[in-house]
Design an enzyme around this catalytic site. Sequence first.
Site, PDB file in Angstrom:
ATOM      1  N   ILE A  64     111.084  14.489  25.790  1.00 28.06           N
ATOM      2  CA  ILE A  64     111.822  15.746  25.753  1.00 28.06           C
ATOM      3  C   ILE A  64     113.148  15.538  25.024  1.00 28.06           C
ATOM      4  O   ILE A  64     113.854  14.551  25.276  1.00 28.06           O
ATOM      5  CB  ILE A  64     112.105  16.241  27.189  1.00 28.06           C
ATOM      6  CG1 ILE A  64     110.800  16.436  27.950  1.00 28.06           C
ATOM      7  CG2 ILE A  64     112.955  17.511  27.181  1.00 28.06           C
ATOM      8  CD1 ILE A  64     110.967  16.555  29.457  1.00 28.06           C
ATOM      9  N   CYS A  65     113.493  16.481  24.143  1.00 29.83           N
ATOM     10  CA  CYS A  65     114.829  16.504  23.545  1.00 29.83           C
ATOM     11  C   CYS A  65     115.263  17.962  23.444  1.00 29.83           C
ATOM     12  O   CYS A  65     114.761  18.802  24.191  1.00 29.83           O
ATOM     13  CB  CYS A  65     114.857  15.781  22.200  1.00 29.83           C
ATOM     14  SG  CYS A  65     113.965  16.614  20.873  1.00 29.83           S
ATOM     15  N   HIS A  66     116.170  18.280  22.547  1.00 31.42           N
ATOM     16  CA  HIS A  66     116.681  19.644  22.445  1.00 31.42           C
ATOM     17  C   HIS A  66     115.632  20.595  21.869  1.00 31.42           C
ATOM     18  O   HIS A  66     115.319  21.618  22.468  1.00 31.42           O
ATOM     19  CB  HIS A  66     117.958  19.663  21.610  1.00 31.42           C
ATOM     20  CG  HIS A  66     118.676  20.973  21.620  1.00 31.42           C
ATOM     21  ND1 HIS A  66     119.558  21.330  20.646  1.00 31.42           N
ATOM     22  CD2 HIS A  66     118.641  22.018  22.486  1.00 31.42           C
ATOM     23  CE1 HIS A  66     120.048  22.539  20.912  1.00 31.42           C
ATOM     24  NE2 HIS A  66     119.498  22.977  22.026  1.00 31.42           N
ATOM     25  N   GLY A  68     112.622  19.188  20.001  1.00 32.36           N
ATOM     26  CA  GLY A  68     111.343  18.513  19.831  1.00 32.36           C
ATOM     27  C   GLY A  68     111.278  17.490  18.719  1.00 32.36           C
ATOM     28  O   GLY A  68     110.288  16.777  18.602  1.00 32.36           O
ATOM     29  N   VAL A  93     113.853  21.178  25.357  1.00 31.98           N
ATOM     30  CA  VAL A  93     114.480  21.809  26.516  1.00 31.98           C
ATOM     31  C   VAL A  93     114.912  23.242  26.187  1.00 31.98           C
ATOM     32  O   VAL A  93     114.993  24.095  27.069  1.00 31.98           O
ATOM     33  CB  VAL A  93     115.641  20.941  27.056  1.00 31.98           C
ATOM     34  CG1 VAL A  93     116.856  21.024  26.170  1.00 31.98           C
ATOM     35  CG2 VAL A  93     115.991  21.301  28.477  1.00 31.98           C
TER      36      VAL A  93
END
Length: 107
Positions: A64-66, A68, A93
Amino acid sequence: MQNITATELATWLADKSKIPPVLLDVREPWEYETCHIDGVQLMPMQTVPARFNELDEDAVIVCICHHGGRSMQVANFLERQGFTQMINLTGGVHAWALQVDTDMPTY
């Protein structure tokens, strides 16, 4: 590597009959402090090469990141290290905040 949407991940996590994946948040600490999905393990992207041995290579891991992009890079890296069940959260996210938890702050 597979991909999963925010709504698909939320459905999976809500299904108590299924084993939950490891949620690996690869964002920076300030991003995590701003908002995060409950139950994530924070491992900022730049620390992954030195810390990936802390992860179970047989586990299902959702990166998971901001949005993708970073998580996709980390998932690819982990696959090259022998991890076989990598999943990238499409939209990151931010998608989670828009589609699943609309009370979550965005940035």
